[in-house]
Design an enzyme around this catalytic site. Sequence first.
Site, mmCIF file in Angstrom:
data_model
loop_
_atom_site.group_PDB
_atom_site.id
_atom_site.type_symbol
_atom_site.label_atom_id
_atom_site.label_comp_id
_atom_site.label_asym_id
_atom_site.label_seq_id
_atom_site.Cartn_x
_atom_site.Cartn_y
_atom_site.Cartn_z
ATOM 1 N N ASP A 47 0.873 -1.127 0.078
ATOM 2 C CA ASP A 47 0.032 -0.024 -0.025
ATOM 3 C C ASP A 47 0.957 1.093 -0.027
ATOM 4 O O ASP A 47 2.017 1.273 0.550
ATOM 5 C CB ASP A 47 -1.048 -0.037 1.169
ATOM 6 C CG ASP A 47 -2.130 0.839 1.069
ATOM 7 O OD1 ASP A 47 -2.353 1.424 0.162
ATOM 8 O OD2 ASP A 47 -2.698 1.127 2.249
ATOM 9 N N HIS B 284 2.640 3.699 -8.997
ATOM 10 C CA HIS B 284 2.679 2.236 -9.195
ATOM 11 C C HIS B 284 3.907 1.584 -9.773
ATOM 12 O O HIS B 284 4.511 0.652 -9.606
ATOM 13 C CB HIS B 284 1.454 2.016 -10.123
ATOM 14 C CG HIS B 284 0.193 1.986 -9.321
ATOM 15 N ND1 HIS B 284 -0.012 1.925 -8.156
ATOM 16 C CD2 HIS B 284 -0.920 2.605 -9.791
ATOM 17 C CE1 HIS B 284 -1.309 2.263 -7.682
ATOM 18 N NE2 HIS B 284 -1.864 2.990 -8.775
ATOM 19 N N SER C 166 -7.017 -5.591 -6.012
ATOM 20 C CA SER C 166 -8.320 -6.197 -5.254
ATOM 21 C C SER C 166 -9.508 -6.156 -6.056
ATOM 22 O O SER C 166 -9.573 -5.459 -6.993
ATOM 23 C CB SER C 166 -8.422 -5.563 -3.968
ATOM 24 O OG SER C 166 -9.055 -4.264 -4.172
ATOM 25 N N LEU D 142 10.926 -20.255 -4.692
ATOM 26 C CA LEU D 142 9.940 -19.587 -4.315
ATOM 27 C C LEU D 142 8.798 -19.624 -5.122
ATOM 28 O O LEU D 142 8.701 -19.765 -6.383
ATOM 29 C CB LEU D 142 10.515 -18.114 -4.178
ATOM 30 C CG LEU D 142 9.409 -16.922 -3.897
ATOM 31 C CD1 LEU D 142 9.062 -16.951 -2.553
ATOM 32 C CD2 LEU D 142 9.968 -15.503 -4.195
HETATM 33 C C1 FPP Z 1 -1.770 0.284 -3.249
HETATM 34 O O1 FPP Z 1 -1.298 1.818 -3.392
HETATM 35 C C2 FPP Z 1 -1.335 -0.406 -4.610
HETATM 36 C C3 FPP Z 1 -2.155 -1.152 -5.434
HETATM 37 C C4 FPP Z 1 -3.692 -1.113 -5.517
HETATM 38 C C5 FPP Z 1 -1.421 -1.770 -6.643
HETATM 39 C C6 FPP Z 1 -0.227 -2.566 -6.370
HETATM 40 C C7 FPP Z 1 0.600 -2.428 -7.617
HETATM 41 C C8 FPP Z 1 1.993 -2.448 -7.468
HETATM 42 C C9 FPP Z 1 2.711 -2.645 -6.279
HETATM 43 C C10 FPP Z 1 2.685 -2.315 -8.826
HETATM 44 C C11 FPP Z 1 2.339 -3.381 -9.899
HETATM 45 C C12 FPP Z 1 2.275 -4.840 -9.360
HETATM 46 C C13 FPP Z 1 2.981 -5.746 -9.989
HETATM 47 C C14 FPP Z 1 3.066 -7.254 -9.314
HETATM 48 C C15 FPP Z 1 4.081 -5.467 -11.003
HETATM 49 P P1 FPP Z 1 -2.410 2.687 -3.465
HETATM 50 O O2 FPP Z 1 -2.470 3.255 -4.948
HETATM 51 O O3 FPP Z 1 -3.883 2.251 -2.857
HETATM 52 O O4 FPP Z 1 -1.747 3.662 -2.647
HETATM 53 P P2 FPP Z 1 -2.448 5.009 -1.691
HETATM 54 O O5 FPP Z 1 -3.270 4.314 -0.577
HETATM 55 O O6 FPP Z 1 -1.374 5.746 -1.195
HETATM 56 O O7 FPP Z 1 -3.382 5.793 -2.728
#
Ligand code: FPP
Length: 248
Positions: free
Chosen positions: A25, A42, A70, A136
């Site tokens: 997050d 991201h 999600s 892994l």
């Molecule tokens: C949460 O941050 C993150 C996500 C919803 C997406 C996770 C994606 C990645 C880490 C990158 C791509 C993934 C892979 C496997 C290559 P948020 O956007 O909710 O952050 P915030 O709460 O600060 O707005």
Amino acid sequence: MSSNASQAGLLSGADPPRHVAIIMDGNGRWAKKRLLNRVKGHEKGAETVRTIVRAAGELGIKVLTLYAFSTENWQRPAGEIKALMALLKKFLIKEEPDLLKNNIRLGTIGQLARLPDDARATIEQVKTTTAKNDGLLLNLALSYGGRTEIVEMVQAIAAKTAAGALTPEHIDEKTVTDHLYTSGLPDPDLMIRTSGEMRISNFLLWQLAYSELYITPTLWPDFTSEEFIGIIREYQQRERRFGKVDPA
Ligand code: FPP
């Protein structure tokens, strides 16, 4: 413990976790702090994924489950969803040689059918090429929701019961476990959440029953292998009682 794990600074005499699950997050906040578009967060987050996957493999962790998208994330703006799907595809294409070299197998949990065709095709392809790896397991939670997983489990068990293949009195915890997306995997020993939120956000609702939790204020793009190793060391010093009393 592997020699890599002790070289990396894990404690000898205490097992590292077999299964680590992470809620990644804080990408959006990382970008906002820098006056950047959320997608840049991201992109930086994908670099952290690469670092942590490599570290987990070296530490001898058997399963790393990452909450990458999600069921609720489908409600984000279309542009952000498109960028995340493109990033996922690009990440897998770029990482495939390293996954092969480092004996890492790709797996997924969630409603993969909801993903765009091209992203899904790349996932299936990388799953196939890495299928024989036994180091892994990189387990990506994609279009994943814990409640949806439970609904699908109940549907599958109900269908078997209606067909006469199961009787209600024979349904037990193992039956439930065996009908979840994570069937065959150990429950997470440790669940890490970055960016300081004190929630589990519909992640692995059944499987986290006895997991150790670690919440760090670090935003996911700033999360490092050094912090990851420090958390695993902290985990190694925790006493897990699973609801029982200390035998000593
Ligand atoms: C949460 O941050 C993150 C996500 C919803 C997406 C996770 C994606 C990645 C880490 C990158 C791509 C993934 C892979 C496997 C290559 P948020 O956007 O909710 O952050 P915030 O709460 O600060 O707005």
